[in-house]
Write a protein that holds these residues in place. Structure first.
Motif, PDB file in Angstrom:
ATOM      1  N   HIS A 167       0.859  -1.191   0.000  1.00 48.53           N
ATOM      2  CA  HIS A 167       0.000   0.000   0.000  1.00 48.53           C
ATOM      3  C   HIS A 167       0.894   1.239   0.000  1.00 48.53           C
ATOM      4  O   HIS A 167       1.933   1.273   0.665  1.00 48.53           O
ATOM      5  CB  HIS A 167      -0.901   0.007   1.230  1.00 48.53           C
ATOM      6  CG  HIS A 167      -1.671   1.280   1.392  1.00 48.53           C
ATOM      7  ND1 HIS A 167      -2.753   1.602   0.599  1.00 48.53           N
ATOM      8  CD2 HIS A 167      -1.510   2.314   2.252  1.00 48.53           C
ATOM      9  CE1 HIS A 167      -3.221   2.781   0.971  1.00 48.53           C
ATOM     10  NE2 HIS A 167      -2.485   3.234   1.969  1.00 48.53           N
ATOM     11  N   THR A 168       0.499   2.261  -0.754  1.00 46.79           N
ATOM     12  CA  THR A 168       1.246   3.508  -0.805  1.00 46.79           C
ATOM     13  C   THR A 168       0.344   4.670  -0.429  1.00 46.79           C
ATOM     14  O   THR A 168      -0.863   4.657  -0.717  1.00 46.79           O
ATOM     15  CB  THR A 168       1.844   3.754  -2.199  1.00 46.79           C
ATOM     16  OG1 THR A 168       2.534   4.995  -2.202  1.00 46.79           O
ATOM     17  CG2 THR A 168       0.782   3.754  -3.276  1.00 46.79           C
ATOM     18  N   THR A 169       0.931   5.677   0.221  1.00 50.39           N
ATOM     19  CA  THR A 169       0.169   6.860   0.626  1.00 50.39           C
ATOM     20  C   THR A 169       0.046   7.880  -0.497  1.00 50.39           C
ATOM     21  O   THR A 169      -0.720   8.834  -0.385  1.00 50.39           O
ATOM     22  CB  THR A 169       0.841   7.526   1.836  1.00 50.39           C
ATOM     23  OG1 THR A 169       2.197   7.846   1.499  1.00 50.39           O
ATOM     24  CG2 THR A 169       0.823   6.594   3.038  1.00 50.39           C
ATOM     25  N   GLY A 196       2.691  16.275  -4.175  1.00 44.51           N
ATOM     26  CA  GLY A 196       3.083  15.606  -2.942  1.00 44.51           C
ATOM     27  C   GLY A 196       4.573  15.723  -2.722  1.00 44.51           C
ATOM     28  O   GLY A 196       5.315  16.194  -3.576  1.00 44.51           O
ATOM     29  N   SER A 197       5.010  15.287  -1.543  1.00 46.46           N
ATOM     30  CA  SER A 197       6.429  15.373  -1.210  1.00 46.46           C
ATOM     31  C   SER A 197       7.102  14.005  -1.134  1.00 46.46           C
ATOM     32  O   SER A 197       8.265  13.868  -1.444  1.00 46.46           O
ATOM     33  CB  SER A 197       6.611  16.091   0.136  1.00 46.46           C
ATOM     34  OG  SER A 197       5.890  15.417   1.148  1.00 46.46           O
ATOM     35  N   TYR A 198       6.380  12.973  -0.710  1.00 47.63           N
ATOM     36  CA  TYR A 198       6.935  11.623  -0.684  1.00 47.63           C
ATOM     37  C   TYR A 198       5.803  10.606  -0.638  1.00 47.63           C
ATOM     38  O   TYR A 198       4.656  10.927  -0.345  1.00 47.63           O
ATOM     39  CB  TYR A 198       7.866  11.422   0.513  1.00 47.63           C
ATOM     40  CG  TYR A 198       7.179  11.487   1.857  1.00 47.63           C
ATOM     41  CD1 TYR A 198       6.558  10.363   2.407  1.00 47.63           C
ATOM     42  CD2 TYR A 198       7.158  12.673   2.579  1.00 47.63           C
ATOM     43  CE1 TYR A 198       5.924  10.431   3.631  1.00 47.63           C
ATOM     44  CE2 TYR A 198       6.519  12.740   3.805  1.00 47.63           C
ATOM     45  CZ  TYR A 198       5.913  11.619   4.332  1.00 47.63           C
ATOM     46  OH  TYR A 198       5.282  11.686   5.543  1.00 47.63           O
ATOM     47  N   ALA A 199       6.147   9.366  -0.973  1.00 48.26           N
ATOM     48  CA  ALA A 199       5.193   8.262  -0.899  1.00 48.26           C
ATOM     49  C   ALA A 199       5.714   7.237   0.102  1.00 48.26           C
ATOM     50  O   ALA A 199       6.866   6.833   0.024  1.00 48.26           O
ATOM     51  CB  ALA A 199       5.012   7.614  -2.269  1.00 48.26           C
ATOM     52  N   ALA A 219       9.072   2.031   3.738  1.00 44.94           N
ATOM     53  CA  ALA A 219      10.047   2.861   3.028  1.00 44.94           C
ATOM     54  C   ALA A 219       9.384   4.132   2.552  1.00 44.94           C
ATOM     55  O   ALA A 219       8.230   4.127   2.140  1.00 44.94           O
ATOM     56  CB  ALA A 219      10.626   2.101   1.840  1.00 44.94           C
ATOM     57  N   LYS A 220      10.122   5.230   2.621  1.00 47.80           N
ATOM     58  CA  LYS A 220       9.637   6.510   2.117  1.00 47.80           C
ATOM     59  C   LYS A 220      10.280   6.780   0.764  1.00 47.80           C
ATOM     60  O   LYS A 220      11.492   6.809   0.661  1.00 47.80           O
ATOM     61  CB  LYS A 220       9.950   7.633   3.104  1.00 47.80           C
ATOM     62  CG  LYS A 220       9.123   7.551   4.363  1.00 47.80           C
ATOM     63  CD  LYS A 220       9.378   8.735   5.257  1.00 47.80           C
ATOM     64  CE  LYS A 220       8.510   8.680   6.498  1.00 47.80           C
ATOM     65  NZ  LYS A 220       8.749   9.818   7.388  1.00 47.80           N
TER      66      LYS A 220
END
Length: 293
Positions: A167-169, A196-199, A219-220
């Protein structure tokens, strides 16, 4: 009377022998075992002894029936034993922290005998390490290849066949699930979002009872907003090009040519100007050297 007295001792002896025989037979029947015992061992696929492993006897015909009176913890080497087990068909069920559940083959307990069995537990996924190539992607649909490496609690690759979901944000993963290969790894791709800034990617494993649990790592994926500078670059280049077109040189050239034509002596004019510039440059250079010293 004489006959009765003669046979009385014999009759008494016969009754005594019959009583002793009956007592012996009854005693032997009482001492003959009606139950048996079970001994077995629990081991793992990684060669390490499971901690706090428990074993329970189940009904071999209907494994949903557990015999709570036959429930124990294995010793340091994984061995266990159940005594005074009624005759019947059984299977042994084992569970250990950080390992999958396991069950032995069915076996039969007979009176006065010891049945043996063995159970192998698989170390289940616990950690997930994630790498991305490239680690930083542009916003707006760019793709990064994701590798997921799955390890057990002891740090060993879990091997093939474990069902993993992700799953990713931010952005989109393709695919969102896969099975681990022989090295305990799997692959997917992250399609970057529009903003966005990161996943942050989370990894889940499927347990033997069908439920999912999150692995101990996330992990980011950096996708910083400054990265869309490529879109700003085309906008910057048009602003530079208009400044190149109205160069001041075309306006200076006519003035130079105009003054050159107005001068009666055309040849000496460039020479004093060029030399003056050279002298001024030399004076400036010497002054700079003195100041530096």
């Amino acid at each position: 009377m004489i006959m009765k007295r003669k046979y009385a001792p014999m009759i008494l002896i016969i009754f005594t022998l019959l009583a002793c025989g009956y007592f012996f037979i009854a005693s032997a029947a009482a001492q003959s075992p009606t139950n048996g015992s079970v001994s077995g061992k629990v081991s793992t696929n990684v060669g390490l002894l499971p901690e706090e492993t428990r074993v329970t006897l189940l009904n071999a015909t209907n494994t949903s029936i557990a015999y709570d009176e036959f429930n124990t913890t294995v010793d340091n080497e994984g061995f266990f034993i159940f005594a005074n087990v009624p005759a019947g068909n059984y299977t042994a069920y084992a569970w250990s922290p950080y390992h999958s559940e396991g069950m032995s083959n069915s076996f039969t307990v007979t009176p006065g005998s010891t049945a043996s069995c063995g159970i192998i537990l698989l170390a289940k996924p616990y950690y997930a390490d994630i790498t991305a190539k490239p680690g930083t992607v542009y916003l707006g649909g760019y793709k990064s290849d994701i590798n997921v490496y799955v390890y057990d609690y002891m740090g060993n690759p879990v091997g093939a066949g474990w069902f993993i979901t992700m799953h990713t944000t931010a952005g989109t993963l393709d695919p969102t699930y896969a099975e681990t290969d022989a090295n305990g790894s799997l692959r997917t791709s992250l399609i970057s979002p529009e903003s966005g800034s990161y996943a942050e990617i989370s990894v889940y494993a499927k347990s033997s009872n069908g439920t999912y649990y999150q692995l101990q790592s996330a992990a980011k994926m950096p996708t910083p907003t400054p990265e869309p500078s490529p879109t700003a670059t085309p906008a910057a280049s048009p602003t530079v090009e208009p400044t190149i077109t109205p160069t001041p040189e075309p306006t200076e050239v006519p003035t130079v040519t105009a003054t050159a034509t107005a001068t009666p002596v055309p040849t000496p004019t460039p020479t004093p100007g060029f030399e003056l510039i050279a002298v001024l440059c030399a004076i400036g250079f010497l002054a700079a050297i003195r100041k530096f010293k």
